[in-house]
Design a protein around this motif. Sequence first.
Motif, short mmCIF file in Angstrom:
data_model
loop_
_atom_site.label_atom_id
_atom_site.label_comp_id
_atom_site.label_asym_id
_atom_site.label_seq_id
_atom_site.Cartn_x
_atom_site.Cartn_y
_atom_site.Cartn_z
N MET A 114 -7.44 -29.44 -19.38
CA MET A 114 -8.76 -29.84 -19.85
C MET A 114 -9.75 -28.69 -19.79
O MET A 114 -10.62 -28.55 -20.65
CB MET A 114 -9.28 -31.01 -19.02
CG MET A 114 -8.55 -32.32 -19.26
SD MET A 114 -8.94 -33.09 -20.84
CE MET A 114 -10.60 -33.70 -20.51
N SER A 115 -9.62 -27.84 -18.79
CA SER A 115 -10.55 -26.72 -18.63
C SER A 115 -10.25 -25.58 -19.60
O SER A 115 -11.12 -24.75 -19.85
CB SER A 115 -10.50 -26.19 -17.20
OG SER A 115 -9.27 -25.54 -16.93
N THR A 116 -9.04 -25.52 -20.15
CA THR A 116 -8.68 -24.42 -21.05
C THR A 116 -9.00 -24.72 -22.51
O THR A 116 -9.07 -23.81 -23.32
CB THR A 116 -7.18 -24.09 -20.93
OG1 THR A 116 -6.40 -25.25 -21.30
CG2 THR A 116 -6.83 -23.67 -19.52
N PHE A 123 1.67 -38.43 -20.02
CA PHE A 123 1.66 -38.23 -18.57
C PHE A 123 0.27 -38.22 -17.98
O PHE A 123 0.10 -38.29 -16.76
CB PHE A 123 2.37 -36.92 -18.20
CG PHE A 123 1.56 -35.68 -18.50
CD1 PHE A 123 0.73 -35.13 -17.53
CD2 PHE A 123 1.62 -35.07 -19.73
CE1 PHE A 123 -0.01 -33.99 -17.79
CE2 PHE A 123 0.89 -33.93 -20.01
CZ PHE A 123 0.06 -33.39 -19.04
N ALA A 124 -0.77 -38.19 -18.81
CA ALA A 124 -2.13 -38.13 -18.25
C ALA A 124 -3.14 -38.57 -19.29
O ALA A 124 -2.91 -38.48 -20.49
CB ALA A 124 -2.45 -36.72 -17.76
N TYR A 184 -3.28 -31.79 -10.99
CA TYR A 184 -3.84 -30.46 -11.18
C TYR A 184 -3.57 -29.91 -12.58
O TYR A 184 -4.43 -29.26 -13.17
CB TYR A 184 -3.26 -29.51 -10.14
CG TYR A 184 -3.56 -29.88 -8.71
CD1 TYR A 184 -4.82 -29.64 -8.17
CD2 TYR A 184 -2.60 -30.46 -7.90
CE1 TYR A 184 -5.11 -29.97 -6.85
CE2 TYR A 184 -2.87 -30.81 -6.59
CZ TYR A 184 -4.13 -30.55 -6.06
OH TYR A 184 -4.41 -30.89 -4.76
N PHE A 185 -2.37 -30.13 -13.10
CA PHE A 185 -2.03 -29.58 -14.41
C PHE A 185 -2.95 -30.14 -15.49
O PHE A 185 -3.46 -29.39 -16.33
CB PHE A 185 -0.57 -29.88 -14.73
CG PHE A 185 -0.12 -29.33 -16.06
CD1 PHE A 185 0.35 -28.03 -16.16
CD2 PHE A 185 -0.17 -30.11 -17.20
CE1 PHE A 185 0.76 -27.51 -17.39
CE2 PHE A 185 0.23 -29.61 -18.43
CZ PHE A 185 0.70 -28.31 -18.53
N ALA A 186 -3.16 -31.46 -15.48
CA ALA A 186 -4.02 -32.07 -16.50
C ALA A 186 -5.45 -31.55 -16.39
O ALA A 186 -6.10 -31.27 -17.41
CB ALA A 186 -4.00 -33.59 -16.34
N ASP A 187 -5.95 -31.39 -15.18
CA ASP A 187 -7.30 -30.85 -15.00
C ASP A 187 -7.39 -29.44 -15.57
O ASP A 187 -8.38 -29.08 -16.21
CB ASP A 187 -7.67 -30.84 -13.51
CG ASP A 187 -7.90 -32.24 -12.97
OD1 ASP A 187 -8.14 -33.16 -13.75
OD2 ASP A 187 -7.81 -32.41 -11.73
#
Length: 740
Positions: free
Chosen positions: A344-346, A114-115, A338-341
Amino acid sequence: MSDSSKRKGPLVAENRYRKMAKPAAAKPTSKPKAKTRRKYAPKRRGGILGFLNAIVRFFFRLIWVIASRSALVGIAVLALIVGYFYTTLPPLDDLLDGRANGSVTMLDQNGEVFAWRGDQFGGPIRANSVSPYLKNAVIATEDRRFYKHFGLSPRGIASAVRINLSEGRGPLSGHGGSTITQQTAKLLCLGEPFDPTAGMTEAQYEAECRRGSIKRKAKEAVYALAMEAKYSKDDILSIYLNRAYMGGGAYGAEAAAQRFFGKSASEVDPAEAATIAGLLTAPSTLSPTSNLERSRNRAATVLRLMNEQGYLTDQEVANAMANPATLSDAAEARAGGYFADWVMSTGPEFFTRNTTEDVIIRTTLDQRMQRAAVEGLQWVFDNKVREGSKAQAAIVVMSADGAVRAMVGGRKTKVSGAFNRATQALRQTGSAFKPFVYAAALDLGYSPNDLVDDSPYCLNIPGSGQWCPKNYTNSFSGQTTMTNALAQSLNIPAVKISESVGRETVSIVASQFGIKNDLAAGPALALGASESTLIEMTGAFAGILNGGSSVTPYGLIDLRLQGDSEALMGTGGGIGERVIQETAAGQLIYMMEKVVSEGTGQRAQFGGRQLAGKTGTTSAAKDAWFIGFSADYVAGVWMGYDDNTPLKGVTGGGLPTEIWREVMSRVHEGVPVKPLPMVLPAPAQVIFNGDVNEVMPVEQAPVSQAPAPQRPGNIIDQVLQDIFGGIGGGGSSNRNSGDR
């Protein structure tokens, strides 16, 4: 006579010699040649014109000698330079994958892509392994004489210069006339690798590679010639197809095909191939995820070029025009948004944002729920919000263990790298914080049916003076149960209970449930004067649903390198330590169910399900919340303005609750109805007759294992007033927080 006749012999001989002398006597035949020489001789040696003519002839001969020998020398020098670059060119395999960083591919909970993030590649491809439609589309669009020239196209360069000059630009500005070989040389930066120690950023390095100076163009031409000598035409085309940027964060044809159409570059049809080839002209502006209509118009031009050059028949072009390329679901979602971003940050940076490897991340995302969240938000703003409103909203949907199933960080849902209001915006929580006040009380042994007096109440705050909380309606209910106080979001009972159990106790409970930011120190703590993010608040409510254990929201299930079967790391979230007793959590769920069935959150009801939640509105209506849950999922909704402009006519029980209902009703389509894990309360055990701690315990509530706290009698009323005059505490402008 006879003698005289015998002497005739010499005469014959003389005649014979005269005949033999005829060639010598034929001198006059050579005289015309002498005359011919004399005819031109005067012009060479006579007059000024003859002199000038001789000089011109001399200089022409001199120029010819110099030019021819210079050309030979130039050819020799060019051959040496080309030979030098030839020796510096690496093997083909070293040039196919030219990424500075690796890529991250994200899978949803069902294993579907999905991303993507990072330098997208999708693996090296070859010109003879991609779809022939794609190969032909690139040649027809970028360099129709690719297989005929030697790396440079004098005709193309001359045409580009003429067009540039006719359009008022410099000869090297605008149209370049570059062949695919020259473009590939530029993609390789003419063999100059990026050196981070050279004092140049990567962006500056790329800008230098694209610079179109005469010196740079000359070097580009020589490098192209060396490439033509070193590699085959298909090798050069393979490098180009792997390295060219094709918009949407995709580098290479394979990445573009996967990102936009969810298939390999070997499987694209004519319409999809034309779309990808059309991106090479202006990848950012023509990207189908940026402007699908513009991308399709460009693809139509590519299809016509393919037809003109014999790559497609009229019927194939007509079919492609009638069935233009359609984006995959993942591409339509703009690479996970937003979910993919957030995922990535976690994760660790060396495997996400700064990865040098190709990484596969399996996530908790449910794409059906993600669509439900987007559609629910859009429906409310289309039908309930005035046109032109700049108000923003955010949504988080998760399971009771903290697994995030959907996330919307703002009204523009198809974005990447945007400000995420679900995870980054710190906002006052308002009355959505009150469940943690009641959680602390229930864990200490209070009952949902215990009574508290909702009447005027004031405290002296050192440095701020007298602080008198008010209810949203500016009215009072008198003696009321804790359940009704929470259902109607009454402020005065919440403050009294907070002061009774202790602000520190309330802060500890909230922090252990996952509210990580600094909590207010004063009595306004009970009314949500503290700030938090939507994902923190939703995770804290998930802790209530799961029976009272803390929750760390998470989206990453596991991470592995592409091609590996073993995961390098697993999830960093989930259920943690217990915060309150399971019985207390069940009683709190009972109280929060009354918020939806009888109180301020009645608009959340749908489908005959048992639902629980809490509304929240901050001072001046700058923030409006509704966070609630069914037996299966927890969802949080925040609404407000980025610049803290007050919402007009909006409370937590209004639009945020309606957004929650529209989202959750879609989320629960096909989900069996289940009851909430509620614990019904025992009869009233404690009565709050007046102010804080003015309590008469009747008997210990049987629903709790913890003993009720020891509390003094009526005299405490006066004592507390004296104590509050000497104890520090923070006031708040949030004195009128509440919901209807």
